[in-house]
Motif scaffolding. Sequence first.
Motif, PDB file in Angstrom:
ATOM      1  N   SER A 124       9.968 -19.836   7.153  1.00 21.49           N
ATOM      2  CA  SER A 124      10.134 -20.486   8.292  1.00 21.49           C
ATOM      3  C   SER A 124      11.333 -21.444   8.494  1.00 21.49           C
ATOM      4  O   SER A 124      11.973 -21.679   9.534  1.00 21.49           O
ATOM      5  N   ARG A 125      11.556 -22.427   7.095  1.00 18.32           N
ATOM      6  CA  ARG A 125      12.715 -23.119   7.173  1.00 18.32           C
ATOM      7  C   ARG A 125      13.993 -22.293   7.320  1.00 18.32           C
ATOM      8  O   ARG A 125      14.988 -22.727   8.143  1.00 18.32           O
ATOM      9  N   VAL A 126      14.022 -21.280   6.648  1.00 17.83           N
ATOM     10  CA  VAL A 126      15.372 -20.502   6.605  1.00 17.83           C
ATOM     11  C   VAL A 126      15.687 -19.948   8.110  1.00 17.83           C
ATOM     12  O   VAL A 126      16.759 -19.953   8.684  1.00 17.83           O
ATOM     13  N   PHE A 127      14.444 -19.335   8.773  1.00 18.27           N
ATOM     14  CA  PHE A 127      14.605 -18.653  10.151  1.00 18.27           C
ATOM     15  C   PHE A 127      14.425 -19.369  11.455  1.00 18.27           C
ATOM     16  O   PHE A 127      14.662 -18.834  12.426  1.00 18.27           O
ATOM     17  N   PHE A 128      14.002 -20.632  11.312  1.00 15.76           N
ATOM     18  CA  PHE A 128      13.474 -21.506  12.503  1.00 15.76           C
ATOM     19  C   PHE A 128      14.543 -21.528  13.361  1.00 15.76           C
ATOM     20  O   PHE A 128      14.249 -21.272  14.608  1.00 15.76           O
ATOM     21  N   PHE A 139       7.643 -16.139  16.238  1.00 20.05           N
ATOM     22  CA  PHE A 139       7.251 -16.228  14.639  1.00 20.05           C
ATOM     23  C   PHE A 139       5.622 -16.205  14.776  1.00 20.05           C
ATOM     24  O   PHE A 139       5.065 -16.908  15.573  1.00 20.05           O
ATOM     25  N   ALA A 140       5.039 -15.261  13.969  1.00 23.32           N
ATOM     26  CA  ALA A 140       3.740 -14.992  13.858  1.00 23.32           C
ATOM     27  C   ALA A 140       3.019 -14.782  12.489  1.00 23.32           C
ATOM     28  O   ALA A 140       3.622 -14.546  11.686  1.00 23.32           O
ATOM     29  N   ALA A 170       2.924 -26.854  13.688  1.00 24.54           N
ATOM     30  CA  ALA A 170       3.872 -27.589  13.575  1.00 24.54           C
ATOM     31  C   ALA A 170       5.209 -26.918  13.962  1.00 24.54           C
ATOM     32  O   ALA A 170       6.106 -27.571  14.576  1.00 24.54           O
ATOM     33  N   MET A 171       5.344 -25.671  13.763  1.00 25.19           N
ATOM     34  CA  MET A 171       6.558 -25.171  14.128  1.00 25.19           C
ATOM     35  C   MET A 171       6.546 -24.894  15.560  1.00 25.19           C
ATOM     36  O   MET A 171       7.681 -24.952  16.249  1.00 25.19           O
ATOM     37  N   ARG A 176       8.878 -26.069  20.946  1.00 20.02           N
ATOM     38  CA  ARG A 176       8.792 -26.870  22.228  1.00 20.02           C
ATOM     39  C   ARG A 176       9.937 -27.851  22.234  1.00 20.02           C
ATOM     40  O   ARG A 176      10.284 -28.054  23.384  1.00 20.02           O
ATOM     41  N   LYS A 177       9.943 -28.562  21.153  1.00 19.01           N
ATOM     42  CA  LYS A 177      11.234 -29.870  21.340  1.00 19.01           C
ATOM     43  C   LYS A 177      12.596 -28.996  21.543  1.00 19.01           C
ATOM     44  O   LYS A 177      13.241 -29.842  22.196  1.00 19.01           O
ATOM     45  N   ALA A 178      12.726 -28.149  20.770  1.00 22.34           N
ATOM     46  CA  ALA A 178      14.006 -27.387  20.892  1.00 22.34           C
ATOM     47  C   ALA A 178      14.324 -26.747  22.291  1.00 22.34           C
ATOM     48  O   ALA A 178      15.406 -26.895  22.703  1.00 22.34           O
ATOM     49  N   SER A 179      13.313 -26.264  23.078  1.00 20.49           N
ATOM     50  CA  SER A 179      13.130 -25.903  24.422  1.00 20.49           C
ATOM     51  C   SER A 179      13.432 -27.016  25.312  1.00 20.49           C
ATOM     52  O   SER A 179      14.402 -26.724  26.030  1.00 20.49           O
TER      53      SER A 179
END
Length: 256
Positions: A124-128, A139-140, A170-171, A176-179
């Motif tokens: 998740s950290r690499v591909f977020f 992401f699932a 948390a992802m 949501r914040k990125a959106s």
Amino acid sequence: MSGPQIHAGPNLAVLVTGGSGASGVAVARALHKAGHNVFTVGSHRDRIEAAAQEAGGVAPLTCDLAKFDDVRQLRNDVTAAAGRVDAVIHLVGGWRGANGIAEQSDEDWDFLHQGAVTTLRNVSRVFFEDIAASGHGRFAIVSSTAVEKPAAGVASYAAAKAAAETWTMAMADGFRKASEADGGGQAAAVVLVVKALVDDAMRRSHPERTFPGATDVEELAAAVVQLFNTPGDELNGTRLRLADQPAQGQYLDLEA
């Protein structure tokens, strides 16, 4: 699940981790048939190549997802081949049980934590950021009904799955914040909940068993494909409960 069908279309670059197992083969095959550009990942070269061949039309990659630097190299490999990464379906896990709380061993905890949590954190950290930037980012993970009512015999397993669910939610907040920051992305982080997974090979090996409440890997695959046909703002931060469902990958309910 309600909502308009957005039909993300072909050529989304989708990474399926844990691709050597029956669920990985089923999910990779279904995504490829839906028109996506699929990369399937395993820790053992021979097994992942065999699984990719069984899935048909997908690209096999080898990576130790417990090692952060190896996952960074995985991203380099996928982006070199596809130009981007739109989604990750994270199927890495494992199961260990015991007779009660006192017998939950450190060895089992380390195994479950690495499979369910460490690999998730690394991937998740690499591909977020790639997923957040995609118009159809997804992401699932697959979790367990054991989280809802944990039993003493599966304390370590349920705790590791609960940690994985918390990280995934948390992802979802991050997406949501990125959106909100960029004016409306469609990335979503989702938890798919099953009691257990079953496939035809398991049924053949145990003809005496009925596997009550288990989700067939083909139903899981259908649910994953549907993630790309549902608006991200409906999906983000939800638990899709597949346990005890009818066939055809229909959702039993959608939990925020």
